[in-house]
Write an enzyme that holds these catalytic residues in place. Structure first.
Site, PDB file in Angstrom:
ATOM      1  N   ASP A 133      33.671 -71.892  62.908  1.00 44.54           N
ATOM      2  CA  ASP A 133      34.708 -71.755  62.600  1.00 44.54           C
ATOM      3  C   ASP A 133      36.086 -72.524  63.880  1.00 44.54           C
ATOM      4  O   ASP A 133      36.725 -73.037  63.301  1.00 44.54           O
ATOM      5  CB  ASP A 133      35.198 -71.377  61.275  1.00 44.54           C
ATOM      6  CG  ASP A 133      33.740 -71.177  60.429  1.00 44.54           C
ATOM      7  OD1 ASP A 133      33.610 -69.992  60.020  1.00 44.54           O
ATOM      8  OD2 ASP A 133      33.937 -72.428  59.738  1.00 44.54           O
ATOM      9  N   HIS A 163      30.870 -62.198  64.516  1.00 43.92           N
ATOM     10  CA  HIS A 163      30.529 -63.081  63.793  1.00 43.92           C
ATOM     11  C   HIS A 163      29.043 -61.150  63.066  1.00 43.92           C
ATOM     12  O   HIS A 163      29.153 -60.941  64.092  1.00 43.92           O
ATOM     13  CB  HIS A 163      28.993 -64.415  64.192  1.00 43.92           C
ATOM     14  CG  HIS A 163      28.625 -65.028  63.197  1.00 43.92           C
ATOM     15  ND1 HIS A 163      27.202 -64.459  62.442  1.00 43.92           N
ATOM     16  CD2 HIS A 163      28.653 -66.363  62.685  1.00 43.92           C
ATOM     17  CE1 HIS A 163      27.033 -65.097  62.349  1.00 43.92           C
ATOM     18  NE2 HIS A 163      27.654 -66.508  61.129  1.00 43.92           N
TER      19      HIS A 163
HETATM   20  C1  SDX Z   1      31.525 -67.296  58.990  1.00 44.96           C
HETATM   21  O1  SDX Z   1      27.357 -65.220  57.525  1.00 44.96           O
HETATM   22  C2  SDX Z   1      27.286 -66.021  58.295  1.00 44.96           C
HETATM   23  O2  SDX Z   1      26.669 -66.456  58.808  1.00 44.96           O
HETATM   24  C3  SDX Z   1      28.789 -66.792  58.114  1.00 44.96           C
HETATM   25  C4  SDX Z   1      28.794 -68.016  58.563  1.00 44.96           C
HETATM   26  C5  SDX Z   1      27.801 -69.326  58.203  1.00 44.96           C
HETATM   27  O3  SDX Z   1      27.295 -70.125  58.643  1.00 44.96           O
HETATM   28  O4  SDX Z   1      27.794 -68.372  56.700  1.00 44.96           O
HETATM   29  O5  SDX Z   1      28.496 -67.948  60.123  1.00 44.96           O
HETATM   30  C6  SDX Z   1      30.585 -68.804  58.344  1.00 44.96           C
HETATM   31  O6  SDX Z   1      31.432 -66.951  58.060  1.00 44.96           O
HETATM   32  C7  SDX Z   1      31.782 -67.608  60.145  1.00 44.96           C
HETATM   33  C8  SDX Z   1      32.938 -66.831  60.808  1.00 44.96           C
HETATM   34  C9  SDX Z   1      34.008 -67.022  60.620  1.00 44.96           C
HETATM   35  N1  SDX Z   1      35.161 -66.109  60.191  1.00 44.96           N
HETATM   36  C10 SDX Z   1      36.075 -65.728  61.234  1.00 44.96           C
HETATM   37  O7  SDX Z   1      36.236 -66.502  62.221  1.00 44.96           O
HETATM   38  C11 SDX Z   1      37.183 -64.685  61.192  1.00 44.96           C
HETATM   39  C12 SDX Z   1      37.551 -63.885  62.694  1.00 44.96           C
HETATM   40  N2  SDX Z   1      36.200 -62.594  62.592  1.00 44.96           N
HETATM   41  C13 SDX Z   1      35.824 -61.616  61.926  1.00 44.96           C
HETATM   42  O8  SDX Z   1      36.606 -61.093  60.689  1.00 44.96           O
HETATM   43  C14 SDX Z   1      34.569 -61.061  62.196  1.00 44.96           C
HETATM   44  O9  SDX Z   1      33.964 -61.300  63.453  1.00 44.96           O
HETATM   45  C15 SDX Z   1      33.836 -62.265  60.696  1.00 44.96           C
HETATM   46  C16 SDX Z   1      34.388 -61.071  59.730  1.00 44.96           C
HETATM   47  C17 SDX Z   1      33.335 -62.686  61.206  1.00 44.96           C
HETATM   48  C18 SDX Z   1      32.402 -60.585  60.882  1.00 44.96           C
HETATM   49  O10 SDX Z   1      32.643 -58.844  60.597  1.00 44.96           O
HETATM   50  P1  SDX Z   1      31.904 -58.095  61.247  1.00 44.96           P
HETATM   51  O11 SDX Z   1      30.557 -58.369  61.553  1.00 44.96           O
HETATM   52  O12 SDX Z   1      31.864 -57.341  59.456  1.00 44.96           O
HETATM   53  O13 SDX Z   1      31.840 -57.280  62.220  1.00 44.96           O
HETATM   54  P2  SDX Z   1      33.471 -56.032  61.825  1.00 44.96           P
HETATM   55  O14 SDX Z   1      34.394 -57.060  61.067  1.00 44.96           O
HETATM   56  O15 SDX Z   1      32.837 -55.282  61.351  1.00 44.96           O
HETATM   57  O16 SDX Z   1      33.764 -56.347  63.508  1.00 44.96           O
HETATM   58  C19 SDX Z   1      33.226 -55.517  64.655  1.00 44.96           C
HETATM   59  C20 SDX Z   1      33.890 -54.869  66.054  1.00 44.96           C
HETATM   60  C21 SDX Z   1      35.511 -54.251  65.139  1.00 44.96           C
HETATM   61  O17 SDX Z   1      36.089 -53.617  65.940  1.00 44.96           O
HETATM   62  P3  SDX Z   1      35.888 -52.159  65.863  1.00 44.96           P
HETATM   63  O18 SDX Z   1      35.880 -51.225  64.777  1.00 44.96           O
HETATM   64  O19 SDX Z   1      34.528 -52.088  66.269  1.00 44.96           O
HETATM   65  O20 SDX Z   1      36.566 -51.542  67.435  1.00 44.96           O
HETATM   66  O21 SDX Z   1      34.811 -56.120  65.858  1.00 44.96           O
HETATM   67  C22 SDX Z   1      36.173 -56.131  65.867  1.00 44.96           C
HETATM   68  C23 SDX Z   1      36.137 -55.187  64.456  1.00 44.96           C
HETATM   69  O22 SDX Z   1      37.969 -54.960  64.943  1.00 44.96           O
HETATM   70  N3  SDX Z   1      36.303 -58.366  65.678  1.00 44.96           N
HETATM   71  C24 SDX Z   1      37.434 -57.989  65.815  1.00 44.96           C
HETATM   72  C25 SDX Z   1      37.364 -60.070  65.220  1.00 44.96           C
HETATM   73  N4  SDX Z   1      36.497 -60.071  64.681  1.00 44.96           N
HETATM   74  C26 SDX Z   1      35.857 -58.620  64.932  1.00 44.96           C
HETATM   75  N5  SDX Z   1      38.161 -57.482  66.162  1.00 44.96           N
HETATM   76  C27 SDX Z   1      39.079 -58.857  66.688  1.00 44.96           C
HETATM   77  N6  SDX Z   1      39.462 -60.336  66.215  1.00 44.96           N
HETATM   78  C28 SDX Z   1      38.437 -60.836  65.607  1.00 44.96           C
HETATM   79  N7  SDX Z   1      37.880 -62.127  65.076  1.00 44.96           N
END
Ligand code: SDX
Length: 435
Positions: free
Chosen positions: A370, A313
């Site tokens: 989720d 998140h």
């Molecule tokens: C919702 O914003 C809100 O409030 C949203 C929400 C709401 O109520 O409106 O809470 C609802 O959208 C919840 C999130 C649902 N999405 C998912 O479950 C999809 C999986 N999650 C990721 O795609 C990610 O965690 C996000 C999109 C939720 C957040 O992305 P960020 O903040 O842009 O973080 P990032 O992609 O820059 O990741 C930071 C690091 C990265 O690694 P590095 O490059 O720093 O080494 O964390 C890793 C990412 O690769 N990472 C993950 C991951 N989420 C982040 N690695 C593996 N699996 C994951 N799920």
């Protein structure tokens, strides 16, 4: 009137281009601080660059407070845990939109307005019937929300506050009706109409599952679970889809169009579409014999765009408080309904392994809203491709209250971010015969 941030008197000193400027520091109710850079470009010619706005506040807001480090979520100051325990979705919607919990009279009036605006123009049924049967319900719903504007044009001559109240009531009630209608029509079933004697949530379940040969029996455990589900989704400060609603709304477009933009953003699998992606991921793991190791390794692989859906998140760097409530609700609801869902056991096992894995711990990746929500929706009988529609219905009061706050902000400005240009420098046109 929108509450404003408080100027602390502190300043941030910025030395750049041979000069030093002072930027004021502002503070929110809970001590959250921000550097106000409104004067930055005028004073220095510089803009800031912040991909994904991870460090940028787009507004001041009095609606929802989140503390990502402590896992706190409050709507208008009320902890989400208390609202989930003691409130109903319609009451929480009223709170988000009006700023305070309603008294009996206010709540009953709101309920009656929702009932009086729960029907959808009969001509809209033809729209639903024109979509290909396998259309995704989010594509249908976001189109139909924009279409509502054609059936309910601008309320000329009505005081603005009354026009907004009628429009938001229409959206809250009709979007719920349209979602059920869309489901019935996609299955070639007769559309079921809302009933005066049923609550907002009971009406939705009845419109979804009642049919002439097998009347739907209202189950109070399911109605309670749906209320909690929608309360947990009702708002979440400046998430992607809410930012879309504010951005589109800032052009002073009608509320239907702004909400439709929010639905489009929510559809994404990184945002609201994740609840459907989680179940599809768990089903893939189940089909692979329950071995989730390959999925975890892929999620950790820098060169693989795969993400473990339901984890991580932008704000929460600890357990999402909504996921905790949702997980507990899964156990209670499935036990009450005597349902054994193998995906729930698998989800719990996956969570355990992930939370023990240093990659996820180092990246502060915990279950988000989720991860367990799809299990609740499966227990209610909601088809997987409607999961994001369920999220959207829950988020409606949040989108509406955020749009209203922006519209009422005396410091309102149309959203228009700047950029850093990295394209080609000026060059002369080359006629086609010379190319
Ligand atoms: C919702 O914003 C809100 O409030 C949203 C929400 C709401 O109520 O409106 O809470 C609802 O959208 C919840 C999130 C649902 N999405 C998912 O479950 C999809 C999986 N999650 C990721 O795609 C990610 O965690 C996000 C999109 C939720 C957040 O992305 P960020 O903040 O842009 O973080 P990032 O992609 O820059 O990741 C930071 C690091 C990265 O690694 P590095 O490059 O720093 O080494 O964390 C890793 C990412 O690769 N990472 C993950 C991951 N989420 C982040 N690695 C593996 N699996 C994951 N799920």
């Amino acid at each position: 009137m929108t509450e404003q941030e408080h100027n602390t008197g502190e300043v941030a000193m910025l030395t750049i281009g041979g000069r030093t400027i002072e930027l004021p520091v502002v503070e929110g109710t809970e001590g959250d601080k921000a550097i106000d850079i409104s004067e930055l470009r005028r004073q220095t010619g510089y803009v800031t660059l912040d991909r994904g706005f991870a460090n940028t506040a787009s507004c001041s807001s009095a609606i929802t407070f989140m503390d990502g480090e402590k896992g706190i979520l409050r709507y208008r100051g009320y902890p989400v845990e208390e609202l989930a325990e003691h409130s109903e979705f319609v009451e929480t919607a009223y709170l988000l939109i009006n700023g305070d919990l309603p008294d009996h009279k206010e709540l009953n009036r709101f309920r009656m307005m929702l009932n009086d605006n729960s029907l959808v123009h009969e001509d809209m049924q033809r729209f639903f019937q024109s979509f290909p049967r396998d259309s995704h319900p989010m594509g249908i719903l976001s189109s139909m929300v924009t279409a509502l504007r054609s059936f309910y044009p601008a309320l000329i001559g009505m005081p603005r506050s009354e026009a907004i109240l009628l429009t938001l009531t229409r959206l809250l009630s009709k979007v719920r009706t349209m979602a059920a209608m869309s489901y019935k029509i996609s299955r070639g079933h007769r559309v079921i109409y809302p009933r005066l004697d049923l609550s907002y949530c009971a009406n939705f379940l009845n419109m979804m599952f009642d049919n002439p040969v097998k009347p739907y029996e209202i189950d109070h455990d399911k109605v309670k679970a749906l209320n909690v589900f929608w309360i947990l989704h009702a708002d979440h400060e400046q998430n992607c889809s809410t930012a879309a609603v504010r951005l589109v709304g800032s052009a002073r477009v009608n509320l239907y169009a702004a909400i439709s933009a929010g639905m489009a953003a929510l559809w994404g699998p990184l945002h609201g579409g994740a609840n459907q992606a989680v179940i599809e991921m768990l089903e893939q793991i189940q089909a692979a014999g329950g071995d989730f190791r390959p999925f975890i390794e892929r999620a950790k692989d820098k060169n693989d765009p795969f993400r473990l859906y339901g984890f991580g998140h932008r704000v929460y760097k600890t357990y999402d408080p909504r996921a905790r409530i949702m997980k507990a609700m899964c156990d209670r609801l499935l036990a009450k309904l005597e349902i054994q869902d193998p995906l729930l056991d698998m989800a719990k096992e996956l969570e355990e392994v992930v939370l023990r894995d240093s990659y996820f711990a180092d990246h502060n990746l915990y279950p988000n809203v989720d991860f367990y929500s799809g299990i609740v929706l499966r227990a209610l009988g909601i088809p997987t491709n409607m999961f994001t529609v369920m999220f959207a219905i829950g988020r409606l009061p949040g989108w509406i209250s955020q749009w209203m706050e922006d519209a009422g902000d005396p410091k309102w400005k149309i959203y228009r971010p700047r950029q850093v240009y990295v394209g080609p420098a000026q060059r002369p046109f080359v006629p086609i015969h010379q190319r």
